[in-house]
Design a protein around this motif. Structure first.
Motif, PDB file in Angstrom:
ATOM      1  N   THR A 183       0.822  -1.205   0.000  1.00 31.48           N
ATOM      2  CA  THR A 183       0.000   0.000   0.000  1.00 31.48           C
ATOM      3  C   THR A 183       0.859   1.259   0.000  1.00 31.48           C
ATOM      4  O   THR A 183       0.548   2.257  -0.675  1.00 31.48           O
ATOM      5  CB  THR A 183      -0.931  -0.006   1.227  1.00 31.48           C
ATOM      6  OG1 THR A 183      -1.744  -1.178   1.194  1.00 31.48           O
ATOM      7  CG2 THR A 183      -1.823   1.224   1.241  1.00 31.48           C
ATOM      8  N   SER A 184       1.951   1.247   0.744  1.00 29.49           N
ATOM      9  CA  SER A 184       2.845   2.404   0.800  1.00 29.49           C
ATOM     10  C   SER A 184       3.469   2.683  -0.562  1.00 29.49           C
ATOM     11  O   SER A 184       3.499   3.835  -1.027  1.00 29.49           O
ATOM     12  CB  SER A 184       3.936   2.157   1.852  1.00 29.49           C
ATOM     13  OG  SER A 184       4.860   3.226   1.878  1.00 29.49           O
ATOM     14  N   ILE A 185       3.955   1.639  -1.216  1.00 26.94           N
ATOM     15  CA  ILE A 185       4.571   1.829  -2.537  1.00 26.94           C
ATOM     16  C   ILE A 185       3.534   2.258  -3.556  1.00 26.94           C
ATOM     17  O   ILE A 185       3.790   3.146  -4.396  1.00 26.94           O
ATOM     18  CB  ILE A 185       5.283   0.534  -2.969  1.00 26.94           C
ATOM     19  CG1 ILE A 185       6.481   0.244  -2.062  1.00 26.94           C
ATOM     20  CG2 ILE A 185       5.729   0.622  -4.433  1.00 26.94           C
ATOM     21  CD1 ILE A 185       7.194  -1.053  -2.382  1.00 26.94           C
ATOM     22  N   TYR A 186       2.359   1.668  -3.499  1.00 23.38           N
ATOM     23  CA  TYR A 186       1.312   2.035  -4.460  1.00 23.38           C
ATOM     24  C   TYR A 186       0.897   3.492  -4.294  1.00 23.38           C
ATOM     25  O   TYR A 186       0.693   4.210  -5.289  1.00 23.38           O
ATOM     26  CB  TYR A 186       0.105   1.118  -4.276  1.00 23.38           C
ATOM     27  CG  TYR A 186      -1.071   1.516  -5.128  1.00 23.38           C
ATOM     28  CD1 TYR A 186      -1.077   1.269  -6.504  1.00 23.38           C
ATOM     29  CD2 TYR A 186      -2.182   2.144  -4.564  1.00 23.38           C
ATOM     30  CE1 TYR A 186      -2.154   1.648  -7.295  1.00 23.38           C
ATOM     31  CE2 TYR A 186      -3.261   2.514  -5.346  1.00 23.38           C
ATOM     32  CZ  TYR A 186      -3.250   2.268  -6.703  1.00 23.38           C
ATOM     33  OH  TYR A 186      -4.322   2.640  -7.477  1.00 23.38           O
ATOM     34  N   SER A 187       0.799   3.973  -3.055  1.00 22.21           N
ATOM     35  CA  SER A 187       0.428   5.373  -2.820  1.00 22.21           C
ATOM     36  C   SER A 187       1.463   6.318  -3.404  1.00 22.21           C
ATOM     37  O   SER A 187       1.115   7.342  -4.033  1.00 22.21           O
ATOM     38  CB  SER A 187       0.262   5.624  -1.313  1.00 22.21           C
ATOM     39  OG  SER A 187      -0.760   4.804  -0.771  1.00 22.21           O
ATOM     40  N   ARG A 188       2.758   6.011  -3.219  1.00 21.90           N
ATOM     41  CA  ARG A 188       3.811   6.857  -3.783  1.00 21.90           C
ATOM     42  C   ARG A 188       3.803   6.798  -5.313  1.00 21.90           C
ATOM     43  O   ARG A 188       4.079   7.794  -5.989  1.00 21.90           O
ATOM     44  CB  ARG A 188       5.172   6.431  -3.220  1.00 21.90           C
ATOM     45  CG  ARG A 188       5.333   6.713  -1.738  1.00 21.90           C
ATOM     46  CD  ARG A 188       6.789   6.647  -1.320  1.00 21.90           C
ATOM     47  NE  ARG A 188       7.331   5.298  -1.422  1.00 21.90           N
ATOM     48  CZ  ARG A 188       7.380   4.426  -0.412  1.00 21.90           C
ATOM     49  NH1 ARG A 188       6.887   4.765   0.785  1.00 21.90           N
ATOM     50  NH2 ARG A 188       7.902   3.234  -0.586  1.00 21.90           N
ATOM     51  N   LEU A 370      -4.771 -12.549  -0.994  1.00 17.52           N
ATOM     52  CA  LEU A 370      -5.235 -11.206  -0.688  1.00 17.52           C
ATOM     53  C   LEU A 370      -5.701 -10.513  -1.957  1.00 17.52           C
ATOM     54  O   LEU A 370      -5.460  -9.333  -2.169  1.00 17.52           O
ATOM     55  CB  LEU A 370      -4.105 -10.396  -0.041  1.00 17.52           C
ATOM     56  CG  LEU A 370      -3.498 -11.041   1.222  1.00 17.52           C
ATOM     57  CD1 LEU A 370      -2.425 -10.143   1.790  1.00 17.52           C
ATOM     58  CD2 LEU A 370      -4.553 -11.310   2.243  1.00 17.52           C
ATOM     59  N   GLY A 371      -6.370 -11.251  -2.818  1.00 17.22           N
ATOM     60  CA  GLY A 371      -6.785 -10.673  -4.083  1.00 17.22           C
ATOM     61  C   GLY A 371      -7.713  -9.499  -3.930  1.00 17.22           C
ATOM     62  O   GLY A 371      -7.559  -8.473  -4.606  1.00 17.22           O
ATOM     63  N   ALA A 372      -8.663  -9.580  -3.020  1.00 20.28           N
ATOM     64  CA  ALA A 372      -9.598  -8.473  -2.827  1.00 20.28           C
ATOM     65  C   ALA A 372      -8.877  -7.218  -2.385  1.00 20.28           C
ATOM     66  O   ALA A 372      -9.225  -6.100  -2.761  1.00 20.28           O
ATOM     67  CB  ALA A 372     -10.646  -8.873  -1.797  1.00 20.28           C
ATOM     68  N   CYS A 373      -7.846  -7.406  -1.582  1.00 25.78           N
ATOM     69  CA  CYS A 373      -7.083  -6.275  -1.112  1.00 25.78           C
ATOM     70  C   CYS A 373      -6.298  -5.621  -2.239  1.00 25.78           C
ATOM     71  O   CYS A 373      -6.254  -4.396  -2.375  1.00 25.78           O
ATOM     72  CB  CYS A 373      -6.139  -6.752  -0.024  1.00 25.78           C
ATOM     73  SG  CYS A 373      -4.978  -5.550   0.549  1.00 25.78           S
ATOM     74  N   ILE A 374      -5.698  -6.434  -3.073  1.00 23.83           N
ATOM     75  CA  ILE A 374      -4.880  -5.915  -4.166  1.00 23.83           C
ATOM     76  C   ILE A 374      -5.745  -5.158  -5.167  1.00 23.83           C
ATOM     77  O   ILE A 374      -5.353  -4.114  -5.684  1.00 23.83           O
ATOM     78  CB  ILE A 374      -4.158  -7.069  -4.869  1.00 23.83           C
ATOM     79  CG1 ILE A 374      -3.191  -7.718  -3.891  1.00 23.83           C
ATOM     80  CG2 ILE A 374      -3.409  -6.581  -6.095  1.00 23.83           C
ATOM     81  CD1 ILE A 374      -2.516  -8.940  -4.457  1.00 23.83           C
TER      82      ILE A 374
END
Length: 377
Positions: A183-188, A370-374
Motif C-alpha cells: 500500500t505504501s509503494i502504491y500510494s507513492r 489477498l486478491g480483494a485487497c490488491i
C-alpha cells in the motif's frame, strides 16, 4: 481362279467414286489398311470402303473432318482421342477454378486477419442486477456442502471502480509484498503519476527507472510496468478489449505480459472484472478450502480441483470466495493480525505460508490470497 476374280484395288470396285470436298488433313494414328490383294473373301462379295461421316458443322467456310464409320475400330480410337482432349480441357478449367478459389480464400483470410478482432460478449458480471442472487441459488442447489457455507457467511461483495490498466499495474506493485508495504509503494506510485486518473500507459512509460526506484519499485517490477504499458500503447491490449474478451482469450493475452501469471490473471478477473466463472487453481487459500470442504487427505492438485468444482459452474468465482471465508473461519485468531480483506482479518502466519507456497507455484505472484485487497476491495 479365285485370285483372278478378286479385285486388285479400290478403283475397280468404284470406277466413278463421288469426289469429296477438300478437307483439312488432321493427323490421326490409324492402323495400316490391310492389303486387299492377299485378303481372302470366301463369300466373294466385293468389299466396300467404310462410309464417311461428317463431324464438323455444316458451315462451308469451316473445314470438314471425315471420320470412319463409328462401328469401325478407327472410329473408336478417334472418339477416344476426342474425349481425352475434352477431359484435359475440363481438368484445366477445374484446376484454374480451384487456383482462383484458393487465391480468393487466401485473400479473404488476409483481409480478415487485418480487420480488428471482434471479441464475443461475455456473460453478465457478478455486479449485474440479480446475478449474485442467481449465483447463490445455483450453488445451494448444486452442492449441499457449499450450501451450509452460504447460510453461515454473509454474501460476497464485488466492488471495484478502477480501470483495467490501473488494476493490472496495482497487482504488479503488490507482488511478494505484505499489504502494508504494498500500500505504501502504491500510494507513492500514484502520487508520482499525478493521481489514479493519471495512471495511463503514456505516463508510466515517461517515468524513469530511477524515479521508480526512489519510491521503492524494484528494477524487475519496473520492467513489468513498462511491458504492460508498451502493450497498451501498441494496441495489443486496451481497457475496451480486456473487458470484452472471453475468459480464455483474456487469460492468454494477459499471460503474455511480463510479471503477470495465472494467479494475477485469476484475481484480476474475479475482483476487477467480476467474472462469475473463475477458479483460481494456484491460490493456496482456495486449495485449502476445497481440501477441508471435501475432506481430502492432502491438498488437491489443479486437475482434481477442476473435477470437484465442476458442479459450481458457471459461478465458480463465488465458490472460490466462500473457500477463502471457510479457511478464515477454521483458523485460530492470533495477536499478530495485520492484514484485512473485505473487512475480515487474516492471520500473519497464513500469509507467510501462502507467500512461500505461491513462490513455488508462481514466483512473480507470491502475495497469497489477498486478491480483494490488491484489487481495491
Amino acid at each position: 481362279m479365285e485370285n483372278q476374280n478378286q479385285p486388285n484395288s479400290l478403283s475397280q470396285l468404284h470406277p466413278n467414286p463421288t469426289p469429296l470436298r477438300s478437307i483439312q488433313t488432321i493427323p490421326v494414328n490409324l492402323p495400316p489398311i490391310p492389303d486387299l490383294k492377299h485378303h481372302s473373301n470366301p463369300s466373294k462379295i466385293p468389299i466396300r470402303p467404310p462410309k464417311a461421316r461428317r463431324l464438323s458443322s455444316p458451315d462451308p467456310s469451316q473445314p470438314t473432318i471425315i471420320s470412319p464409320d463409328p462401328t469401325s475400330t478407327n472410329s473408336t480410337e478417334i472418339t477416344n482421342s476426342t474425349t481425352s482432349t475434352t477431359t484435359v480441357t475440363n481438368s484445366t478449367a477445374i484446376t484454374t477454378t480451384k487456383q482462383t478459389t484458393g487465391r480468393g480464400r487466401r485473400g479473404k483470410e488476409k483481409n480478415q486477419s487485418q480487420a480488428p478482432r471482434d471479441y464475443p460478449q461475455i456473460i453478465k458480471p457478478l455486479t449485474a442486477p440479480g446475478e449474485l442472487e442467481n449465483a447463490l441459488r445455483h450453488l445451494r442447489n448444486a452442492d449441499p456442502l457449499l450450501a451450509n457455507l452460504i447460510d453461515t457467511h454473509p454474501p460476497p461483495a464485488f466492488e471495484s471502480h478502477h480501470s483495467p490498466f490501473l488494476s493490472l499495474a496495482r497487482s504488479i506493485l503488490y507482488q511478494q509484498l505484505a499489504y502494508k508495504a504494498g500500500t505504501s509503494i502504491y500510494s507513492r506510485f500514484v502520487e508520482l503519476c499525478g493521481g489514479e486518473e493519471a495512471v495511463l500507459p503514456d505516463v508510466v512509460l515517461s517515468l524513469t527507472a530511477q524515479q521508480l526506484k526512489q519510491i521503492g519499485v524494484s528494477g524487475r517490477k519496473a520492467s513489468y510496468l513498462y511491458d504492460l504499458a508498451s502493450k497498451y500503447k501498441s494496441g495489443i491490449l486496451s481497457d475496451e478489449t480486456v473487458v470484452r474478451m472471453d475468459d480464455k482469450s483474456l487469460f492468454t493475452m494477459l499471460s503474455m505480459v511480463k510479471g503477470i501469471g495465472s494467479w494475477s490473471v485469476h484475481m484480476f478477473m474475479i475482483f476487477s472484472l467480476h467474472r462469475p466463472d473463475v477458479l483460481p487453481i494456484s491460490d493456496l487459500g482456495v486449495r485449502k478450502g476445497i481440501h477441508q470442504l471435501f475432506g481430502l487427505e492432502e491438498l488437491p492438485r489443479p486437475s482434481q480441483m477442476e473435477q470437484l468444482c465442476e458442479k459450481w459452474r458457471p459461478y465458480r468465482s463465488v465458490g472460490a470466495w466462500y473457500m477463502w471465508r471457510f479457511v478464515e473461519s477454521k483458523g485460530a485468531p492470533s495477536p499478530r493480525l495485520t492484514v484485512a480483506v473485505d473487512g475480515e482479518i487474516h492471520q500473519q502466519q497464513q500469509l507467510e505460508q501462502q507467500q512461500h507456497q505461491l513462490q513455488l507455484l508462481e514466483p512473480i505472484n507470491g502475495i497469497g490470497n489477498l486478491g480483494a485487497c490488491i484489487w481495491g476491495q
